[in-house]
Motif scaffolding. Structure first.
Motif, PDB file in Angstrom:
ATOM      1  N   LYS A 111       0.816  -1.210   0.000  1.00 30.47           N
ATOM      2  CA  LYS A 111       0.000   0.000   0.000  1.00 30.47           C
ATOM      3  C   LYS A 111       0.858   1.272   0.000  1.00 30.47           C
ATOM      4  N   ASN A 112       2.195   1.091  -0.053  1.00 28.60           N
ATOM      5  CA  ASN A 112       3.127   2.224   0.011  1.00 28.60           C
ATOM      6  C   ASN A 112       2.859   3.099   1.243  1.00 28.60           C
ATOM      7  N   ASP A 113       2.529   2.438   2.341  1.00 28.92           N
ATOM      8  CA  ASP A 113       2.220   3.137   3.591  1.00 28.92           C
ATOM      9  C   ASP A 113       3.505   3.307   4.388  1.00 28.92           C
ATOM     10  N   ILE A 114       4.166   4.451   4.215  1.00 32.91           N
ATOM     11  CA  ILE A 114       5.460   4.652   4.867  1.00 32.91           C
ATOM     12  C   ILE A 114       5.309   4.928   6.369  1.00 32.91           C
ATOM     13  N   ASP A 115       4.195   5.519   6.772  1.00 36.84           N
ATOM     14  CA  ASP A 115       3.993   5.798   8.197  1.00 36.84           C
ATOM     15  C   ASP A 115       3.942   4.500   9.000  1.00 36.84           C
ATOM     16  N   ILE A 116       3.121   3.577   8.549  1.00 33.68           N
ATOM     17  CA  ILE A 116       3.007   2.293   9.238  1.00 33.68           C
ATOM     18  C   ILE A 116       4.330   1.531   9.153  1.00 33.68           C
ATOM     19  N   THR A 134      15.330  -9.535   4.908  1.00 36.41           N
ATOM     20  CA  THR A 134      14.034  -9.608   4.231  1.00 36.41           C
ATOM     21  C   THR A 134      13.073  -8.546   4.753  1.00 36.41           C
ATOM     22  N   LEU A 135      13.020  -8.384   6.079  1.00 35.49           N
ATOM     23  CA  LEU A 135      12.160  -7.361   6.670  1.00 35.49           C
ATOM     24  C   LEU A 135      12.575  -5.968   6.213  1.00 35.49           C
ATOM     25  N   CYS A 136      13.889  -5.735   6.151  1.00 35.13           N
ATOM     26  CA  CYS A 136      14.378  -4.420   5.731  1.00 35.13           C
ATOM     27  C   CYS A 136      14.022  -4.134   4.275  1.00 35.13           C
ATOM     28  N   ILE A 137      14.040  -5.166   3.446  1.00 36.25           N
ATOM     29  CA  ILE A 137      13.662  -4.990   2.044  1.00 36.25           C
ATOM     30  C   ILE A 137      12.169  -4.662   1.938  1.00 36.25           C
ATOM     31  N   LYS A 138      11.343  -5.322   2.742  1.00 33.82           N
ATOM     32  CA  LYS A 138       9.911  -5.005   2.758  1.00 33.82           C
ATOM     33  C   LYS A 138       9.702  -3.555   3.180  1.00 33.82           C
ATOM     34  N   PHE A 139      10.467  -3.116   4.158  1.00 29.14           N
ATOM     35  CA  PHE A 139      10.394  -1.727   4.604  1.00 29.14           C
ATOM     36  C   PHE A 139      10.755  -0.791   3.453  1.00 29.14           C
ATOM     37  N   ALA A 140      11.848  -1.075   2.775  1.00 25.92           N
ATOM     38  CA  ALA A 140      12.306  -0.216   1.681  1.00 25.92           C
ATOM     39  C   ALA A 140      11.292  -0.160   0.541  1.00 25.92           C
ATOM     40  N   GLN A 141      10.636  -1.280   0.274  1.00 23.29           N
ATOM     41  CA  GLN A 141       9.690  -1.333  -0.845  1.00 23.29           C
ATOM     42  C   GLN A 141       8.500  -0.404  -0.647  1.00 23.29           C
ATOM     43  N   ALA A 142       8.192  -0.068   0.592  1.00 24.60           N
ATOM     44  CA  ALA A 142       7.077   0.849   0.849  1.00 24.60           C
ATOM     45  C   ALA A 142       7.367   2.250   0.320  1.00 24.60           C
ATOM     46  N   PHE A 143       8.630   2.560   0.062  1.00 24.03           N
ATOM     47  CA  PHE A 143       9.038   3.893  -0.372  1.00 24.03           C
ATOM     48  C   PHE A 143       9.224   3.993  -1.893  1.00 24.03           C
ATOM     49  N   LYS A 145       7.235   4.425  -4.367  1.00 22.59           N
ATOM     50  CA  LYS A 145       6.490   5.474  -5.072  1.00 22.59           C
ATOM     51  C   LYS A 145       6.468   6.784  -4.296  1.00 22.59           C
ATOM     52  N   VAL A 146       7.379   6.903  -3.341  1.00 19.10           N
ATOM     53  CA  VAL A 146       7.428   8.098  -2.496  1.00 19.10           C
ATOM     54  C   VAL A 146       8.634   8.942  -2.872  1.00 19.10           C
ATOM     55  N   ASN A 147       8.373  10.183  -3.237  1.00 22.71           N
ATOM     56  CA  ASN A 147       9.466  11.090  -3.596  1.00 22.71           C
ATOM     57  C   ASN A 147       9.845  12.037  -2.461  1.00 22.71           C
ATOM     58  N   ASP A 148       9.011  12.096  -1.443  1.00 25.39           N
ATOM     59  CA  ASP A 148       9.285  12.940  -0.285  1.00 25.39           C
ATOM     60  C   ASP A 148      10.142  12.144   0.702  1.00 25.39           C
ATOM     61  N   TYR A 149      11.376  12.572   0.886  1.00 21.94           N
ATOM     62  CA  TYR A 149      12.316  11.826   1.712  1.00 21.94           C
ATOM     63  C   TYR A 149      12.282  12.230   3.189  1.00 21.94           C
ATOM     64  N   VAL A 150      11.446  13.212   3.543  1.00 20.48           N
ATOM     65  CA  VAL A 150      11.473  13.770   4.897  1.00 20.48           C
ATOM     66  C   VAL A 150      11.220  12.698   5.951  1.00 20.48           C
ATOM     67  N   GLU A 151      10.159  11.906   5.760  1.00 20.72           N
ATOM     68  CA  GLU A 151       9.811  10.892   6.753  1.00 20.72           C
ATOM     69  C   GLU A 151      10.896   9.832   6.869  1.00 20.72           C
ATOM     70  N   LEU A 152      11.463   9.424   5.741  1.00 18.99           N
ATOM     71  CA  LEU A 152      12.524   8.417   5.756  1.00 18.99           C
ATOM     72  C   LEU A 152      13.745   8.924   6.515  1.00 18.99           C
ATOM     73  N   LEU A 153      14.159  10.157   6.209  1.00 19.54           N
ATOM     74  CA  LEU A 153      15.338  10.706   6.865  1.00 19.54           C
ATOM     75  C   LEU A 153      15.094  10.948   8.353  1.00 19.54           C
ATOM     76  N   ARG A 154      13.871  11.316   8.698  1.00 21.85           N
ATOM     77  CA  ARG A 154      13.547  11.510  10.117  1.00 21.85           C
ATOM     78  C   ARG A 154      13.675  10.168  10.847  1.00 21.85           C
ATOM     79  N   ASP A 184      19.326   5.600  -5.399  1.00 22.91           N
ATOM     80  CA  ASP A 184      19.470   7.011  -5.028  1.00 22.91           C
ATOM     81  C   ASP A 184      19.071   7.247  -3.570  1.00 22.91           C
ATOM     82  N   LYS A 185      18.024   6.563  -3.114  1.00 21.94           N
ATOM     83  CA  LYS A 185      17.617   6.701  -1.714  1.00 21.94           C
ATOM     84  C   LYS A 185      18.683   6.103  -0.793  1.00 21.94           C
ATOM     85  N   ALA A 186      19.266   4.980  -1.216  1.00 21.90           N
ATOM     86  CA  ALA A 186      20.327   4.356  -0.413  1.00 21.90           C
ATOM     87  C   ALA A 186      21.507   5.311  -0.255  1.00 21.90           C
ATOM     88  N   LEU A 187      21.889   5.954  -1.355  1.00 21.19           N
ATOM     89  CA  LEU A 187      23.015   6.893  -1.315  1.00 21.19           C
ATOM     90  C   LEU A 187      22.659   8.134  -0.510  1.00 21.19           C
TER      91      LEU A 187
END
Length: 362
Positions: A111-116, A134-143, A145-154, A184-187
């Motif tokens: 669902k590309n739900d980055i908050d959850i 595997t869990l970390c990859i599932k986490f990354a996959q939620a992002f 379709k997300v171009n706003d990096y604020v939540e990820l960086l926080r 690009d997000k990894a870098l």
């Protein structure tokens, strides 16, 4: 009671092998009933309230019950409530299987739900568990379709400031974003951590980033990161040099490959099959068959088994240079020793080595 719809399901459907208190039986049936006609939010509130009562009155020896709630809430798209169930369990120091976290992260990813995704992974870390790759990859996959990096960086900043034990997790996250096609997000994570808290970086972090840059042909950036790694005080290891040499080989920088090979030897790093494979390919493509053969002899003297790929590359380049006799000798040698040559798996140890500094679960 707030639920008044008829119940058409029996306990046998759940295949649980232990008896529940009356309240637990009632709530299991209600949580799974598809005939409830009440408003979804009201129903969720009641289910969570009664679930809390179950946690208070039922021993922690019935984890299947907790997973049943999480499973149902995820399947109905109520990820917020599933996350709340995890929070209740964590607050009560009830151990939850990583499968439960994985289930929510899979649904959040779809669902590309980055908050959850951030909430659930944070709960897992706070529980003392080490997230698997595997869990970390599932986490990354939620992002994706997300171009706003604020939540990820926080999220990354918050985790990186907890303690130095976050280093293995940070490495998994950077690797996971690259593995899920979000280099690009990894870098970006790496770049911001260098500014925020470089104590959360180690030699494995740098090796992962070198590999990302090498695979994408960003050689100048790769060289900058390699120099930065040394300036920061990390001594490059064999993986560092192999990654650098392989990246340079891909863009035809044969002169630099040999220079870093010499530096590698001078610094006491031991070359392996990956090192020699890269060098033999570099010299072969440059038409320098003599240097290729020198590397080939050197690796055999050091007890490193050649691979079929190395033999074929040498034979191909010798034929191009019209050294047919030597090419025939190597071909016969390859055929006679084919059963004891290094295989493809020996040329792909990068992921295992990169992640060797992570905790179990990789």
């Amino acid at each position: 009671m707030i639920f008044c719809a008829p119940i058409s399901m029996s306990l046998s459907r759940f295949h649980f092998n232990f008896r529940y208190p009356t309240l637990l039986t009632s709530i299991c049936l209600r949580a799974f009933s598809t005939e409830a006609s009440l408003d979804k939010e009201r129903m969720t509130c009641e289910v969570l309230k009664e679930f809390l009562a179950i946690v208070e009155n039922t021993p922690a020896s019935v984890p299947k019950v907790y997973f049943a709630y999480i499973d149902k809430m995820c399947k109905t798209g109520n990820l917020t409530s599933a996350s709340q169930v995890l929070q209740i369990l964590n607050d009560k120091n009830i151990v939850v299987s990583p499968d439960a976290y994985n289930f929510i992260l899979v649904e959040a990813s779809q669902k590309n739900d980055i908050d959850i995704s951030c909430q659930v992974l944070k709960k897992l870390l706070l529980s003392g568990e080490s997230p698997s790759a595997t869990l970390c990859i599932k986490f990354a996959q939620a992002f994706r379709k997300v171009n706003d990096y604020v939540e990820l960086l926080r999220f990354i900043k918050e985790i990186s400031e907890t303690s130095c034990s976050s280093i293995p997790f940070i490495n998994k996250i950077i690797f996971a974003f690259a593995k899920s096609g979000q280099k690009d997000k990894a870098l970006m994570i790496f770049d911001h951590l260098k500014r925020w808290n470089d104590s959360c970086l180690d030699i494995i972090t740098y090796n992962i980033v070198l590999d990302i840059l090498g695979r994408t042909g960003r050689v100048d950036e790769m060289l900058d990161v390699f120099a930065s790694m040394k300036e920061t005080g990390f001594l490059p290891d064999t993986v560092s040099y192999n990654t650098l040499i392989t990246g340079l080989r891909k863009v035809g920088r044969s002169d630099m490959c040999f220079a870093y090979f010499k530096e590698m030897i001078e610094n006491g790093n031991v070359p392996n099959l990956i090192t020699y494979t890269a060098l033999i390919n570099v010299f072969g493509r440059a038409g320098n068959v003599e240097e290729s053969l020198k590397c080939f002899r050197d690796m055999k003297l050091k007890g490193i088994l050649p691979s079929m790929q190395i033999y074929k590359a040498l034979i191909h380049n010798l034929n191009k240079r019209e050294k047919f006799e030597l090419a025939t000798e190597l071909s016969e040698e390859m055929n006679s020793s084919s059963t004891c040559l290094s295989g493809p798996r020996d040329l792909r140890p990068k992921r295992r080595i990169f992640m060797s500094g992570c905790q179990s679960g990789c």
